[in-house]
Write an enzyme that holds these catalytic residues in place. Structure first.
Site, PDB file in Angstrom:
ATOM      1  N   HIS A 144       9.486  20.664 -17.368  1.00  0.00           N
ATOM      2  CA  HIS A 144       9.919  19.269 -17.250  1.00  0.00           C
ATOM      3  C   HIS A 144      10.284  18.956 -15.807  1.00  0.00           C
ATOM      4  CE1 HIS A 144      11.967  15.629 -19.183  1.00  0.00           C
ATOM      5  NE2 HIS A 144      12.270  15.534 -17.893  1.00  0.00           N
ATOM      6  N   HIS A 146       9.352  15.770 -12.500  1.00  0.00           N
ATOM      7  CA  HIS A 146       8.750  14.487 -12.163  1.00  0.00           C
ATOM      8  C   HIS A 146       8.153  14.596 -10.756  1.00  0.00           C
ATOM      9  CE1 HIS A 146      10.602  12.096 -15.532  1.00  0.00           C
ATOM     10  NE2 HIS A 146      11.431  13.128 -15.497  1.00  0.00           N
ATOM     11  N   GLN A 151       9.007   5.057 -17.899  1.00  0.00           N
ATOM     12  CA  GLN A 151      10.353   5.187 -17.344  1.00  0.00           C
ATOM     13  C   GLN A 151      11.266   4.016 -17.698  1.00  0.00           C
ATOM     14  OE1 GLN A 151      12.156   7.717 -14.881  1.00  0.00           O
ATOM     15  NE2 GLN A 151      13.355   6.571 -16.347  1.00  0.00           N
ATOM     16  N   HIS A 196      11.890  11.783 -23.576  1.00  0.00           N
ATOM     17  CA  HIS A 196      13.250  11.756 -23.041  1.00  0.00           C
ATOM     18  C   HIS A 196      14.111  11.158 -24.147  1.00  0.00           C
ATOM     19  CE1 HIS A 196      11.261  12.396 -19.233  1.00  0.00           C
ATOM     20  NE2 HIS A 196      12.380  12.239 -18.535  1.00  0.00           N
ATOM     21  N   GLU A 209      19.302  10.799 -23.795  1.00  0.00           N
ATOM     22  CA  GLU A 209      19.863  11.313 -22.538  1.00  0.00           C
ATOM     23  C   GLU A 209      21.049  10.434 -22.143  1.00  0.00           C
ATOM     24  OE1 GLU A 209      18.552  12.640 -18.003  1.00  0.00           O
ATOM     25  OE2 GLU A 209      17.203  11.383 -19.196  1.00  0.00           O
ATOM     26  N   ASP A 217      13.709  19.335 -13.788  1.00  0.00           N
ATOM     27  CA  ASP A 217      13.721  17.880 -13.894  1.00  0.00           C
ATOM     28  C   ASP A 217      13.412  17.199 -12.560  1.00  0.00           C
ATOM     29  OD1 ASP A 217      13.863  15.386 -14.977  1.00  0.00           O
ATOM     30  OD2 ASP A 217      15.945  15.489 -15.613  1.00  0.00           O
TER      31      ASP A 217
END
Length: 421
Positions: free
Chosen positions: A58, A60, A159, A217, A220, A316
């Site tokens: 995971h 980005h 996102q 996701h 969170e 992450d």
């Protein structure tokens, strides 16, 4: 290629590992003299640990190395991070071609960081709430360009939401059609609970339609009323897609009461979904609205693990609007995660590398090509340690990384000379 004097996880003694045409051809307990043939490449592991490569499940890569552009996340919260990223997308005044090249440059730098730490399997998210699909275009190119270094899966990640972002559904499907391997979502960021539920149902339907993996996701937040995990688990259970599904973060679980969690775990186990915890990121972003006592802001890692469900650790971010640190070293994440989660007991320490290796491979659905086993791809690393415990205690680094029988990274062991009177 032949590796001699190697230790293997969970096995005693020293081993010889042979690789032919990019695959493991023989693994044998070492006894007596080693037979070699002319021009054969011999690697002496020097009694260090040989294991399958690390997995980064995971990250980005389209966000990396953008911290402070154009502004820093001053509250340190998840939601300001999303706001700052949206601000950056509007702030960047470059042509689409230049934006793609900038994203590729940053992603390539991060790939080098990951590869230098023995990572050969990566799942990256790409923001689909960008009508120009800059991240998707850039990462699809990067995926092909670095295939000799690592396998990359790309998640189509909305996102700023699916239902709460203009044309969110169409953009997500477009990203899947472009070549995304995984369908993502962010239900807790949708404007209402109803929209969050609808987003989960839509993304699962989309994944089923295109035969893709799922990575959401999910919850969170520190809000104990954020319960989209049960929606996701039930949806994939009914469709038989649980083993192809991952719930990332699930930090709200750290705020759920035990009675609800007891009920929830029954569903989670039956669904067979995978979990990813990003401990350094979560400990930084969560608990921001607490005074004291402050919550740790992580999901229930030890409980999920003890219940027999699959969970792994991930980085992450690397220096982006959500997290200003990071250098690609997943051993750093493992160390922090085990500390934060109170998992420094003997049983945890003796198999701690699972959380950044085989558990991640299971999450990525690549177990058929992963592991030090005959006829599997000869992908492995040699750690400067003899076992899991020593690797963690010393924060050992990969000395060698081999992919399809070819060396892709070498590191000289670090030494220090302590002077005394």
């Amino acid at each position: 290629m032949k590796v001699i004097n190697a230790r293997l996880r969970g096995r005693t003694g020293l081993f010889t590992i042979e690789c032919v045409q990019g695959k493991f051809s023989a693994i044998s307990l070492q006894e007596g003299l080693i037979h070699t043939v002319d021009n054969e490449q011999i690697i002496d592991a020097k009694q260090s640990l040989l294991m399958a490569p690390f997995v980064e499940p995971h990250i980005h890569l389209d966000y990396v190395l953008t911290a402070g552009e154009p502004e820093w996340n001053m509250t340190g919260t998840l939601f300001e991070g999303i706001e700052r990223w949206g601000q950056r997308k509007a702030w960047v005044q470059k042509s689409q071609t230049d934006q793609i090249q900038d994203t590729k440059r940053r992603a390539r730098e991060a790939v080098q960081m990951l590869a230098s730490h023995g990572i050969q399997y990566v799942r990256t998210h790409a923001d689909t709430t960008d009508p120009n699909m800059i991240g998707m275009q850039a990462l699809l190119e990067i995926k092909d360009e670095v295939k000799d270094l690592m396998d990359i899966q790309i998640v189509a990640f909305p996102q700023e939401g699916i239902e709460s972002f203009a044309n969110g559904r169409a953009l997500l499907e477009r990203a899947v059609q472009m070549g995304a391997d995984v369908v993502g979502g962010i239900p807790h960021f949708e404007y209402t609970r109803d929209k969050g539920v609808e987003s989960v149902k839509y993304l699962v339907t989309l994944a089923e339609k295109y035969d893709k993996l799922i990575d959401v996701h999910c919850d969170e937040t520190d809000d104990p009323n954020s319960r989209f995990l049960e929606v996701l688990a039930d949806e994939v259970l009914q469709r038989g897609m649980g083993e192809r599904t991952t719930a990332s973060h699930t930090t709200a679980m750290g705020s759920y009461d035990n009675a609800y969690c007891f009920k929830l775990f029954r569903l989670l186990k039956e669904s067979k979904i995978n979990f990813i915890s990003c401990p350094t990121e979560s400990i930084h972003l969560q608990g921001r609205y607490d005074t004291y006592p402050k919550r740790r802001g992580l999901t229930r890692v030890p409980e999920i693990d003890a219940a027999g469900m699959n969970i792994c650790f991930a980085q992450d971010s690397i220096r982006d609007p959500w997290y200003p640190m990071g250098n690609g070293n997943i051993m750093r994440i493992l160390d922090a995660g085990l500390h934060i989660c109170h998992m420094l007991g003997y049983q945890d320490l003796s198999r701690c590398l699972d959380f950044i290796s085989i558990n991640g491979a299971k999450t990525l659905n690549v177990l058929d090509q992963y592991g030090v086993e005959i006829d599997k791809p000869a992908n492995f690393i040699i750690l400067d340690a003899k076992n899991d415990y020593e690797a963690l205690a010393n924060q050992s680094k990969a000395l060698l990384s081999v992919r399809h029988g070819k060396i892709i990274m070498e590191r000289t062991p670090e030494t220090a000379c302590v002077l005394s009177e």
